[in-house]
Design a protein around this motif. Structure first.
Motif, PDB file in Angstrom:
ATOM      1  N   PRO A  92      -2.648   5.154   4.978  1.00  0.00           N
ATOM      2  CA  PRO A  92      -1.853   6.185   5.666  1.00  0.00           C
ATOM      3  C   PRO A  92      -0.698   5.606   6.484  1.00  0.00           C
ATOM      4  O   PRO A  92       0.347   6.256   6.623  1.00  0.00           O
ATOM      5  CB  PRO A  92      -2.881   6.864   6.598  1.00  0.00           C
ATOM      6  CG  PRO A  92      -4.213   6.512   6.027  1.00  0.00           C
ATOM      7  CD  PRO A  92      -4.052   5.149   5.448  1.00  0.00           C
ATOM      8  N   ALA A  93      -0.869   4.377   7.010  1.00  0.00           N
ATOM      9  CA  ALA A  93       0.159   3.795   7.886  1.00  0.00           C
ATOM     10  C   ALA A  93       1.345   3.236   7.118  1.00  0.00           C
ATOM     11  O   ALA A  93       2.462   3.191   7.647  1.00  0.00           O
ATOM     12  CB  ALA A  93      -0.467   2.694   8.747  1.00  0.00           C
ATOM     13  N   GLU A  94       1.145   2.807   5.888  1.00  0.00           N
ATOM     14  CA  GLU A  94       2.199   2.159   5.095  1.00  0.00           C
ATOM     15  C   GLU A  94       2.831   3.178   4.148  1.00  0.00           C
ATOM     16  O   GLU A  94       2.211   3.642   3.200  1.00  0.00           O
ATOM     17  CB  GLU A  94       1.590   1.000   4.296  1.00  0.00           C
ATOM     18  CG  GLU A  94       2.604   0.149   3.573  1.00  0.00           C
ATOM     19  CD  GLU A  94       3.576  -0.550   4.503  1.00  0.00           C
ATOM     20  OE1 GLU A  94       4.785  -0.494   4.211  1.00  0.00           O
ATOM     21  OE2 GLU A  94       3.134  -1.155   5.504  1.00  0.00           O
ATOM     22  N   ARG A  95       4.103   3.503   4.399  1.00  0.00           N
ATOM     23  CA  ARG A  95       4.788   4.539   3.616  1.00  0.00           C
ATOM     24  C   ARG A  95       4.923   4.158   2.141  1.00  0.00           C
ATOM     25  O   ARG A  95       4.895   5.023   1.265  1.00  0.00           O
ATOM     26  CB  ARG A  95       6.170   4.830   4.203  1.00  0.00           C
ATOM     27  CG  ARG A  95       6.119   5.540   5.560  1.00  0.00           C
ATOM     28  CD  ARG A  95       7.511   5.977   5.985  1.00  0.00           C
ATOM     29  NE  ARG A  95       8.092   6.945   5.056  1.00  0.00           N
ATOM     30  CZ  ARG A  95       7.876   8.251   5.115  1.00  0.00           C
ATOM     31  NH1 ARG A  95       7.060   8.751   6.033  1.00  0.00           N
ATOM     32  NH2 ARG A  95       8.455   9.058   4.249  1.00  0.00           N
ATOM     33  N   SER A  96       5.071   2.870   1.852  1.00  0.00           N
ATOM     34  CA  SER A  96       5.231   2.439   0.456  1.00  0.00           C
ATOM     35  C   SER A  96       3.962   2.663  -0.366  1.00  0.00           C
ATOM     36  O   SER A  96       4.004   2.626  -1.595  1.00  0.00           O
ATOM     37  CB  SER A  96       5.612   0.954   0.400  1.00  0.00           C
ATOM     38  OG  SER A  96       4.578   0.147   0.943  1.00  0.00           O
ATOM     39  N   LEU A  97       2.817   2.911   0.321  1.00  0.00           N
ATOM     40  CA  LEU A  97       1.551   3.159  -0.373  1.00  0.00           C
ATOM     41  C   LEU A  97       1.241   4.654  -0.518  1.00  0.00           C
ATOM     42  O   LEU A  97       0.162   5.010  -0.960  1.00  0.00           O
ATOM     43  CB  LEU A  97       0.398   2.460   0.358  1.00  0.00           C
ATOM     44  CG  LEU A  97       0.470   0.932   0.437  1.00  0.00           C
ATOM     45  CD1 LEU A  97      -0.716   0.386   1.212  1.00  0.00           C
ATOM     46  CD2 LEU A  97       0.528   0.304  -0.955  1.00  0.00           C
ATOM     47  N   HIS A  98       2.187   5.503  -0.123  1.00  0.00           N
ATOM     48  CA  HIS A  98       1.983   6.948  -0.258  1.00  0.00           C
ATOM     49  C   HIS A  98       2.305   7.375  -1.690  1.00  0.00           C
ATOM     50  O   HIS A  98       3.231   8.154  -1.951  1.00  0.00           O
ATOM     51  CB  HIS A  98       2.836   7.707   0.760  1.00  0.00           C
ATOM     52  CG  HIS A  98       2.418   7.455   2.167  1.00  0.00           C
ATOM     53  ND1 HIS A  98       3.040   8.036   3.253  1.00  0.00           N
ATOM     54  CD2 HIS A  98       1.425   6.683   2.683  1.00  0.00           C
ATOM     55  CE1 HIS A  98       2.452   7.628   4.369  1.00  0.00           C
ATOM     56  NE2 HIS A  98       1.473   6.805   4.046  1.00  0.00           N
ATOM     57  N   GLN A  99       1.545   6.821  -2.615  1.00  0.00           N
ATOM     58  CA  GLN A  99       1.686   7.081  -4.038  1.00  0.00           C
ATOM     59  C   GLN A  99       0.336   7.551  -4.573  1.00  0.00           C
ATOM     60  O   GLN A  99      -0.700   7.268  -3.972  1.00  0.00           O
ATOM     61  CB  GLN A  99       2.115   5.816  -4.776  1.00  0.00           C
ATOM     62  CG  GLN A  99       3.417   5.202  -4.292  1.00  0.00           C
ATOM     63  CD  GLN A  99       3.674   3.853  -4.915  1.00  0.00           C
ATOM     64  OE1 GLN A  99       3.265   3.596  -6.042  1.00  0.00           O
ATOM     65  NE2 GLN A  99       4.347   2.982  -4.183  1.00  0.00           N
ATOM     66  N   PRO A 100       0.328   8.267  -5.717  1.00  0.00           N
ATOM     67  CA  PRO A 100      -0.947   8.794  -6.241  1.00  0.00           C
ATOM     68  C   PRO A 100      -2.059   7.760  -6.351  1.00  0.00           C
ATOM     69  O   PRO A 100      -3.196   8.023  -5.955  1.00  0.00           O
ATOM     70  CB  PRO A 100      -0.548   9.336  -7.613  1.00  0.00           C
ATOM     71  CG  PRO A 100       0.882   9.722  -7.467  1.00  0.00           C
ATOM     72  CD  PRO A 100       1.480   8.715  -6.528  1.00  0.00           C
ATOM     73  N   MET A 101      -1.729   6.562  -6.872  1.00  0.00           N
ATOM     74  CA  MET A 101      -2.755   5.534  -7.064  1.00  0.00           C
ATOM     75  C   MET A 101      -3.456   5.185  -5.752  1.00  0.00           C
ATOM     76  O   MET A 101      -4.683   5.050  -5.693  1.00  0.00           O
ATOM     77  CB  MET A 101      -2.119   4.283  -7.672  1.00  0.00           C
ATOM     78  CG  MET A 101      -3.109   3.187  -8.010  1.00  0.00           C
ATOM     79  SD  MET A 101      -4.177   3.689  -9.374  1.00  0.00           S
ATOM     80  CE  MET A 101      -5.115   2.191  -9.614  1.00  0.00           C
ATOM     81  N   TYR A 102      -2.678   5.076  -4.680  1.00  0.00           N
ATOM     82  CA  TYR A 102      -3.255   4.656  -3.402  1.00  0.00           C
ATOM     83  C   TYR A 102      -3.858   5.825  -2.623  1.00  0.00           C
ATOM     84  O   TYR A 102      -4.756   5.621  -1.795  1.00  0.00           O
ATOM     85  CB  TYR A 102      -2.195   3.900  -2.593  1.00  0.00           C
ATOM     86  CG  TYR A 102      -1.781   2.644  -3.315  1.00  0.00           C
ATOM     87  CD1 TYR A 102      -2.626   1.548  -3.359  1.00  0.00           C
ATOM     88  CD2 TYR A 102      -0.594   2.591  -4.034  1.00  0.00           C
ATOM     89  CE1 TYR A 102      -2.285   0.407  -4.064  1.00  0.00           C
ATOM     90  CE2 TYR A 102      -0.238   1.456  -4.745  1.00  0.00           C
ATOM     91  CZ  TYR A 102      -1.098   0.374  -4.759  1.00  0.00           C
ATOM     92  OH  TYR A 102      -0.778  -0.753  -5.477  1.00  0.00           O
ATOM     93  N   ILE A 103      -3.391   7.028  -2.885  1.00  0.00           N
ATOM     94  CA  ILE A 103      -4.064   8.202  -2.319  1.00  0.00           C
ATOM     95  C   ILE A 103      -5.470   8.319  -2.919  1.00  0.00           C
ATOM     96  O   ILE A 103      -6.456   8.539  -2.205  1.00  0.00           O
ATOM     97  CB  ILE A 103      -3.242   9.476  -2.579  1.00  0.00           C
ATOM     98  CG1 ILE A 103      -1.940   9.419  -1.764  1.00  0.00           C
ATOM     99  CG2 ILE A 103      -4.049  10.722  -2.213  1.00  0.00           C
ATOM    100  CD1 ILE A 103      -0.950  10.497  -2.120  1.00  0.00           C
ATOM    101  N   PHE A 104      -5.561   8.125  -4.249  1.00  0.00           N
ATOM    102  CA  PHE A 104      -6.876   8.120  -4.890  1.00  0.00           C
ATOM    103  C   PHE A 104      -7.731   6.962  -4.365  1.00  0.00           C
ATOM    104  O   PHE A 104      -8.941   7.114  -4.188  1.00  0.00           O
ATOM    105  CB  PHE A 104      -6.727   8.008  -6.408  1.00  0.00           C
ATOM    106  CG  PHE A 104      -6.138   9.225  -7.063  1.00  0.00           C
ATOM    107  CD1 PHE A 104      -6.492  10.499  -6.660  1.00  0.00           C
ATOM    108  CD2 PHE A 104      -5.218   9.095  -8.103  1.00  0.00           C
ATOM    109  CE1 PHE A 104      -5.958  11.634  -7.265  1.00  0.00           C
ATOM    110  CE2 PHE A 104      -4.679  10.222  -8.722  1.00  0.00           C
ATOM    111  CZ  PHE A 104      -5.042  11.491  -8.297  1.00  0.00           C
TER     112      PHE A 104
END
Length: 318
Positions: free
Chosen positions: A54-66
């Motif tokens: 949640p803290a890293e904006r670059s990880l706000h992608q489907p793969m990392y949400i899952f």
């Protein structure tokens, strides 16, 4: 004169006895330590993922949400199993309320099914990312992601919810001793003196309709992914595409190989009880410990943020 052992039956028992690992009771105290370490790694690793993603904006992608949902599921799975299991191993706290046993059964199997469903959504995400990259963000919008996760969770709750409901209709039991370290569906069903054919059929239906369905479609997804990758002309592009899938393939294999071994050995196999229970416990606790390690090692952003967290803690202590 030979004494005949009387048949003892239990009507609507209020408690059950979890004996841990049959045949290894004398070393259960020591077996508890490696399981404690695995649970500790699972808790810490998945909590770190839930902080970083949640803290890293670059990880706000489907793969990392899952991946964040998978991390939350793994924490719940360890929390459902570890406290009672370690209490059995270390403090000989064998007794458990029957309703609490059914609640544990429900949460463990529900979280297993949620994990299976999330692995399927992650495979679908990789399929879209590699086979149709230009439409990836337009297909997997935040609302679609939310619906996919909701379907996975509702499916697990509804189907697994049938298992404790069907057990509650059983009244007569020939034993209250469960040869396991946690309340597993078939281990509880085998205690009943009533007809359990419906329970067995329902257990098989839930297993195949969730684990079997998900595994088939994950395999189809990766068959299509590999087909698309092999058609790429540049070697670097093929390697990059494979690298995006390796972590997921590893997690998929470890989860389903152990899952189906545990599932079939309890119903059709003749595995030594101690071996089966050890492997079924490892199957539930090892993936939650390995998942954050596997995905963390593969992702540079997660590695850097983990390093920052530990360096910051070291700096504060100095």
């Amino acid at each position: 004169m030979s004494s005949v052992k009387p048949n003892i039956s239990y009507l609507n028992p209020r408690t059950v006895i979890l004996i841990g690992i049959p045949g290894l009771e004398h070393v259960q105290f020591w077996i508890g330590f490696p399981f404690f370490v695995v649970c500790l790694v699972a808790f810490l690793g998945n909590i770190i993922l839930l902080i970083i993603i949640p803290a890293e904006r670059s990880l706000h992608q489907p793969m990392y949400i899952f991946l964040a949902v998978l991390a939350a599921t793994d924490i719940g799975l360890c929390a459902a199993i570890a406290p009672k299991m370690l209490a059995i191993f270390w403090f000989r706290a064998y007794s458990m309320a029957f309703d609490a046993c059914l609640a544990q059964l429900f949460f463990i199997h529900t979280l297993q099914c949620v994990e299976s469903g999330i692995l399927l959504t992650m495979a679908f995400d990789r399929y879209i990312a590699i086979c149709d990259p230009l439409r990836h963000t337009s297909i997997l919008t935040p609302s679609i992601l939310g619906r996919m996760i909701a379907v996975v969770v509702i499916r697990a709750i509804v189907l697994v919810g049938l298992l404790p409901i069907l057990i509650k209709r059983l009244h007569l039991f020939h034993s209250i001793q469960i040869a396991h370290s946690y309340c597993e569906h078939m281990a509880v069903v085998k205690l009943a003196a009533d007809d359990v054919q419906v329970n067995k059929i329902c257990g098989l239906f839930v297993g195949f309709s969730i684990l079997g369905f998900d595994m088939i479609f994950i395999l189809i997804s990766y068959a299509l992914i590999f087909q698309a990758v092999f058609h790429l002309q540049q070697k670097e592009a093929r390697i990059k595409a494979f690298n995006t899938c390796t972590a997921h393939i590893f997690v998929f294999l470890e989860f389903y190989i152990l899952a189906f071994f545990s599932f079939f050995s309890h119903r059709f196999g003749h595995v030594v009880p101690s071996t089966h229970i050890l492997l079924s416990t490892i199957y539930l606790l090892l993936p939650p410990a390995l998942n954050p390690v596997v995905y963390g090692v593969k992702n540079m952003v997660i590695r850097k943020r983990v390093a920052q967290i530990f360096l910051l803690n070291c700096g504060c202590q100095q």
